[in-house]
Design a protein around this motif. Structure first.
Motif, short mmCIF file in Angstrom:
data_model
loop_
_atom_site.label_atom_id
_atom_site.label_comp_id
_atom_site.label_asym_id
_atom_site.label_seq_id
_atom_site.Cartn_x
_atom_site.Cartn_y
_atom_site.Cartn_z
N ALA A 103 29.40 38.50 47.33
CA ALA A 103 30.29 38.05 46.26
C ALA A 103 31.72 38.53 46.51
O ALA A 103 32.69 37.80 46.28
CB ALA A 103 29.79 38.55 44.90
N VAL A 131 34.96 36.07 46.76
CA VAL A 131 36.05 36.16 45.78
C VAL A 131 37.31 36.75 46.37
O VAL A 131 38.42 36.36 46.04
CB VAL A 131 35.59 36.99 44.55
CG1 VAL A 131 36.75 37.26 43.61
CG2 VAL A 131 34.45 36.28 43.83
N ILE A 172 29.08 32.59 40.78
CA ILE A 172 30.49 32.95 40.72
C ILE A 172 31.19 31.99 39.76
O ILE A 172 31.22 30.78 40.00
CB ILE A 172 31.14 32.89 42.11
CG1 ILE A 172 30.41 33.85 43.07
CG2 ILE A 172 32.62 33.22 42.02
CD1 ILE A 172 30.79 33.66 44.52
N TYR A 174 37.21 36.28 37.83
CA TYR A 174 35.94 35.85 38.38
C TYR A 174 34.82 36.63 37.70
O TYR A 174 34.74 37.86 37.85
CB TYR A 174 35.88 36.09 39.89
CG TYR A 174 36.78 35.18 40.70
CD1 TYR A 174 36.27 34.04 41.32
CD2 TYR A 174 38.14 35.44 40.83
CE1 TYR A 174 37.09 33.20 42.07
CE2 TYR A 174 38.97 34.60 41.56
CZ TYR A 174 38.43 33.49 42.18
OH TYR A 174 39.25 32.65 42.91
N VAL A 198 31.08 37.30 37.87
CA VAL A 198 30.05 37.13 38.90
C VAL A 198 28.75 37.76 38.45
O VAL A 198 28.74 38.89 37.93
CB VAL A 198 30.51 37.75 40.24
CG1 VAL A 198 29.40 37.64 41.28
CG2 VAL A 198 31.77 37.04 40.74
#
Length: 362
Positions: free
Chosen positions: A225, A229, A50, A206, A208
């Motif tokens: 994830a 996030v 991340i 973000y 990822v």
């Protein structure tokens, strides 16, 4: 924007790295090295990377996600004669496998092998007309016995990666390699965060790199994830299916190499958020970026899990089209990769708080 040569070099580094589901370590190392200069990094407990790029506000949080894993195999057992029976990881079509080279990654290092089956010379005529089933295939690494294969370091559970070297074709804008699903998306995520590093944007982005996408029926790295996030908007950056080849009709696949990123209208896991989809199209047209619409009823992406996170997250799938995905050699157009980067950078700049609220309530 970086040069097309730089894009090709990054994509080559990512595609050459081995990374079947559950063994994405080498890909993650490449991603970490390229993202560390432009973002704050953390890792979830499954191994998804991340990268947070702070903008002018903590929210909205914009998630751009690509999966690191590629379709491959796992050693299932070693026969007494030293051949390896294998478990497919991801969606393989058996007809693309026979006589293809693979690399078995053992605790003592990589071992090259080839996928084999009973020779057609030994089959009755009616059997020659039938596809060989995956259960009847094996990997030949040149061992003469189970004991020798074990002495070389092979054991059940070892990851097996297709051997498909990165190559620029005679038209240098076209590249051929294994794992372009979805190392192309990984390259796009890196390039977008690099481009954003030199600008202001009204959100936090973000980037990822997820794990387990090719095998996760329950979400895998996409689900963890999204939890880490907590995004307000999500884009799965994944390849589309190019239909510019013999035997494929526009009703099956509309995308063409060299005509820009594909924006999915539908896949087997979700109907993309309509207002976000329209914003993507409007952004592309305003910026003069070519793009294509298509559908993928026979496949799914991480976006199918992002859009049901929490109370719901507007989500869409965008990415370059590719020929021959889930094989030892896919083909993409570098211009499509670059235009995907341009489109996502422009989209990020438009995703301020008011716009995202409008997506939710419009």
């Amino acid at each position: 924007m970086t040069s097309r040569r730089d894009t090709a070099e990054l994509l080559a580094e990512l595609a050459e790295a081995p990374g079947v589901p559950g063994a994405e370590d080498a890909v993650r190392q490449v991603m970490r090295r390229h993202l560390a200069p432009v973002a704050d990094l953390e890792q979830d407990h499954l191994g998804s990377l991340i990268a947070r790029r702070r903008g002018d506000a903590d929210r909205p949080r914009v998630l751009l996600a690509a999966h690191m894993d590629e379709v491959g195999f796992m050693v299932r057992r070693i026969t007494e004669e030293g051949f390896l029976k294998f478990q497919p990881l991801g969606g393989w079509w058996g007809q693309v496998l026979l006589a293809q080279r693979v690399v078995v990654h053992t605790r003592r290092g990589p071992i090259l092998g080839v996928i084999g089956s009973k020779p057609p010379h030994l089959l009755p005529p009616e059997e020659r007309k039938k596809p060989v089933e995956l259960k009847d295939m094996f990997i030949d690494i040149g061992a003469s016995s189970r004991q020798q294969a074990e002495a070389w370091g092979v054991r059940p559970g070892d990851p097996v990666v297709p051997h498909g070297p990165f190559t620029r074709l005679h038209d240098p804008d076209l590249v051929l390699a294994k794992a372009l699903d979805d190392r192309v998306g990984c390259a796009v995520v890196v390039r977008v965060l690099e481009e954003l590093a030199g600008t202001r944007h009204p959100n936090t982005v973000y980037g990822v790199a997820t794990v387990h996408e090719e095998v996760a029926r329950t979400g895998g790295g996409a689900r963890t994830a999204a939890f880490a996030v907590d995004p307000d908007v999500a884009v799965a950056v994944d390849v589309g299916i190019a239909g510019d080849m013999p035997g494929v009709t526009p009703d099956e696949a509309q995308s063409r190499l060299g005509r820009g990123p594909t924006v999915l209208l539908y896949d087997s896991s979700m109907v993309p958020h309509r207002r976000l989809r329209d914003l993507v199209a409007d952004t592309a047209e305003a910026e003069g970026i070519p793009y294509q619409f298509d559908m993928m009823p026979g496949g799914a992406t991480d976006a199918g899990f992002f859009h049901v996170h929490g109370r719901g997250v507007p989500a869409v799938v965008i990415g370059p089209p590719a020929r021959y995905v889930h094989s030892h050699g896919a083909i993409v157009h570098l211009g499509d990769v670059e235009n995907t980067v341009r489109l996502l950078v422009a989209l990020v700049h438009r995703l301020d708080a008011a716009t995202v609220e409008g997506l939710r309530r419009g």
